[in-house]
Each structure stands twice: as C-alpha cells, then as structure tokens.
Design a protein around this motif. Sequence first.
Motif, short mmCIF file in Angstrom:
data_model
loop_
_atom_site.label_atom_id
_atom_site.label_comp_id
_atom_site.label_asym_id
_atom_site.label_seq_id
_atom_site.Cartn_x
_atom_site.Cartn_y
_atom_site.Cartn_z
N MET A 1 0.84 -1.18 0.00
CA MET A 1 0.00 0.00 0.00
C MET A 1 0.89 1.25 0.00
O MET A 1 1.90 1.30 0.67
CB MET A 1 -0.88 0.03 1.24
N THR A 2 0.45 2.23 -0.75
CA THR A 2 1.16 3.49 -0.84
C THR A 2 0.30 4.59 -0.25
O THR A 2 -0.93 4.54 -0.34
CB THR A 2 1.48 3.82 -2.32
N GLU A 3 0.94 5.58 0.34
CA GLU A 3 0.23 6.71 0.90
C GLU A 3 0.17 7.83 -0.14
O GLU A 3 1.20 8.24 -0.66
CB GLU A 3 0.97 7.19 2.15
N TYR A 4 -1.05 8.31 -0.43
CA TYR A 4 -1.25 9.37 -1.42
C TYR A 4 -1.83 10.60 -0.74
O TYR A 4 -2.76 10.49 0.05
CB TYR A 4 -2.22 8.90 -2.52
N SER A 5 -1.28 11.75 -1.07
CA SER A 5 -1.78 13.04 -0.57
C SER A 5 -2.44 13.78 -1.71
O SER A 5 -1.83 13.97 -2.77
CB SER A 5 -0.64 13.89 -0.01
N PHE A 6 -3.68 14.20 -1.49
CA PHE A 6 -4.42 14.91 -2.53
C PHE A 6 -5.56 15.69 -1.90
O PHE A 6 -5.93 15.46 -0.75
CB PHE A 6 -4.95 13.93 -3.59
N THR A 7 -6.12 16.60 -2.68
CA THR A 7 -7.23 17.43 -2.23
C THR A 7 -8.39 17.28 -3.21
O THR A 7 -8.18 17.28 -4.43
CB THR A 7 -6.81 18.91 -2.17
N LEU A 8 -9.57 17.15 -2.67
CA LEU A 8 -10.79 17.11 -3.48
C LEU A 8 -11.68 18.27 -3.06
O LEU A 8 -11.90 18.49 -1.87
CB LEU A 8 -11.54 15.78 -3.27
N LYS A 9 -12.17 18.99 -4.06
CA LYS A 9 -13.05 20.13 -3.80
C LYS A 9 -14.42 19.82 -4.41
O LYS A 9 -14.50 19.37 -5.56
CB LYS A 9 -12.48 21.40 -4.41
N PHE A 10 -15.45 20.08 -3.63
CA PHE A 10 -16.82 19.78 -4.04
C PHE A 10 -17.70 21.01 -3.85
O PHE A 10 -17.43 21.85 -2.99
CB PHE A 10 -17.42 18.66 -3.18
N ASN A 11 -18.76 21.07 -4.64
CA ASN A 11 -19.82 22.02 -4.34
C ASN A 11 -21.12 21.26 -4.22
O ASN A 11 -21.21 20.09 -4.60
CB ASN A 11 -19.88 23.18 -5.35
N PHE A 12 -22.12 21.92 -3.67
CA PHE A 12 -23.43 21.30 -3.45
C PHE A 12 -24.41 21.85 -4.47
O PHE A 12 -24.33 23.01 -4.86
CB PHE A 12 -23.96 21.61 -2.05
N SER A 13 -25.36 21.00 -4.88
CA SER A 13 -26.37 21.47 -5.83
C SER A 13 -27.21 22.58 -5.21
O SER A 13 -27.71 23.45 -5.91
CB SER A 13 -27.25 20.32 -6.31
N PRO A 15 -26.65 25.61 -2.93
CA PRO A 15 -25.58 26.39 -2.28
C PRO A 15 -25.94 26.89 -0.88
O PRO A 15 -25.08 27.35 -0.16
CB PRO A 15 -25.35 27.55 -3.24
N GLN A 16 -27.21 26.77 -0.50
CA GLN A 16 -27.61 27.22 0.83
C GLN A 16 -27.30 26.20 1.91
O GLN A 16 -27.38 26.48 3.10
CB GLN A 16 -29.12 27.53 0.84
N LEU A 17 -26.92 24.98 1.51
CA LEU A 17 -26.60 23.95 2.49
C LEU A 17 -25.37 24.36 3.29
O LEU A 17 -24.41 24.90 2.75
CB LEU A 17 -26.33 22.61 1.80
N ASP A 18 -25.42 24.08 4.58
CA ASP A 18 -24.31 24.41 5.46
C ASP A 18 -23.34 23.24 5.51
O ASP A 18 -23.70 22.16 5.99
CB ASP A 18 -24.85 24.71 6.86
N PRO A 19 -22.11 23.42 5.01
CA PRO A 19 -21.14 22.32 5.00
C PRO A 19 -20.84 21.77 6.41
O PRO A 19 -20.50 20.61 6.57
CB PRO A 19 -19.88 22.92 4.39
N ASN A 20 -20.97 22.61 7.44
CA ASN A 20 -20.72 22.16 8.81
C ASN A 20 -21.61 20.98 9.21
O ASN A 20 -21.22 20.15 10.01
CB ASN A 20 -20.94 23.30 9.81
N SER A 21 -22.80 20.92 8.63
CA SER A 21 -23.73 19.86 8.99
C SER A 21 -23.29 18.49 8.48
O SER A 21 -23.83 17.47 8.89
CB SER A 21 -25.14 20.19 8.47
N GLN A 71 -24.83 13.27 -0.84
CA GLN A 71 -25.28 12.74 -2.14
C GLN A 71 -25.29 13.81 -3.24
O GLN A 71 -25.09 13.51 -4.40
CB GLN A 71 -26.68 12.12 -2.04
N ASN A 72 -25.53 15.05 -2.89
CA ASN A 72 -25.62 16.10 -3.91
C ASN A 72 -24.30 16.82 -4.15
O ASN A 72 -24.27 17.86 -4.79
CB ASN A 72 -26.71 17.11 -3.52
N ALA A 73 -23.20 16.26 -3.67
CA ALA A 73 -21.88 16.87 -3.88
C ALA A 73 -21.39 16.60 -5.30
O ALA A 73 -21.53 15.50 -5.81
CB ALA A 73 -20.88 16.33 -2.87
#
Length: 175
Positions: A1-13, A15-21, A71-73
């Motif tokens: 197994m190898t360790e991979y570092s990466f970033t994924l950026k998402f938005n919600f369908s 936009p009023q959804l609170d990501p904290n939830s 699901q909507n990400a």
Amino acid sequence: MTEYSFTLKFNFSNPQLDPNSYIEQLYESGCDDALIGIGKQGCISLDFIREASSAFGAVSSAISDVKKAIQNATLIEAAPDFVGLTDTAKILGCTRQNVRNLIFNSEMRSPFPIYEGTPSIWHLAEILTWLKEDKLYAIDDALLEIAKVNMEFNFARKWRKVEPSLQEDIQALVA
C-alpha cells in the motif's frame, strides 16, 4: 500500500446547504483520513492522506466516501493538478527561478502550459513526467501517479460539459 496526498473540492447542488452539517457524516462515511475545509458557502474541500494500492483507488474511494455522506456533492477539482512556477518549485524543493529557467531554456521540449499568461499554468503530471524523462530528475512515483490521476479526473469532469452531439466530432479533430 502506498500513501497518497491529494485534495478534493466539491460544491453542493443547493448552495444554501451548510457544510458544517456534514462533518460528522463525512468522518462516518470513511473520510477520517482527511482534513475538512469549509470556506465558501455551498463548497467543501478535503485534504486526504489515503493509503491505497493505486492513486486511482485512493482518489476514487475518497470521492465515493464523500458522495456517501453528501449525495448532492459535485467534484469541482482534484489536486494537485494545475500548477504555476511557484507551486512547482515548492513541490520540487527548489526556487521559482530554477523552474522558470528549466522550462524556458528547454522551450521546445518542455510541456506547453494550459494557460499562458501571468501566471502561466501547467498540469503537474506533464511537468513531472518531463522532468523525470528529459531532465532525469528523481520524482516521487506516488506524486507523479496522483498528479496523473487528478489530471484525468479533471479532464473527465470538464468533458461532461461538452455537448454530447459534438463529442465524437471533437475527438476526431484533436486526435
């Protein structure tokens, strides 16, 4: 197994959804190997350090884990992929001027930027491959692999936006 570092950026369908939830749901769905960043309303960013047998396995399982929780990400970017001279220098552990000289002194063989301007932008995978093959730099295989996979995910994400009736004609023209 190898360790991979990466970033994924998402938005919600929605936009009023609170990501904290979604923070607890993300950890429960398998994203316990990520730092979660919440900034802009309707968006979320996850910095992963994930062990997997391949970069594709690491990124695809991370995307699946996020989509289990939200699901909507929609994926908006997989990184590292798009880089300038400063980003490349930081990754390589050298100066920006060194990278600039490498690219501009080998202009005919160096990768073409995807954006020429101030600053110019390249795909990291193309720069790393060029440095490894043409300049004989010692490039971390895991970094090169994750950069290639992220570039492919970003291509696929953009390709979905091309009008389906034009896709075949475009493929024939750029082949």
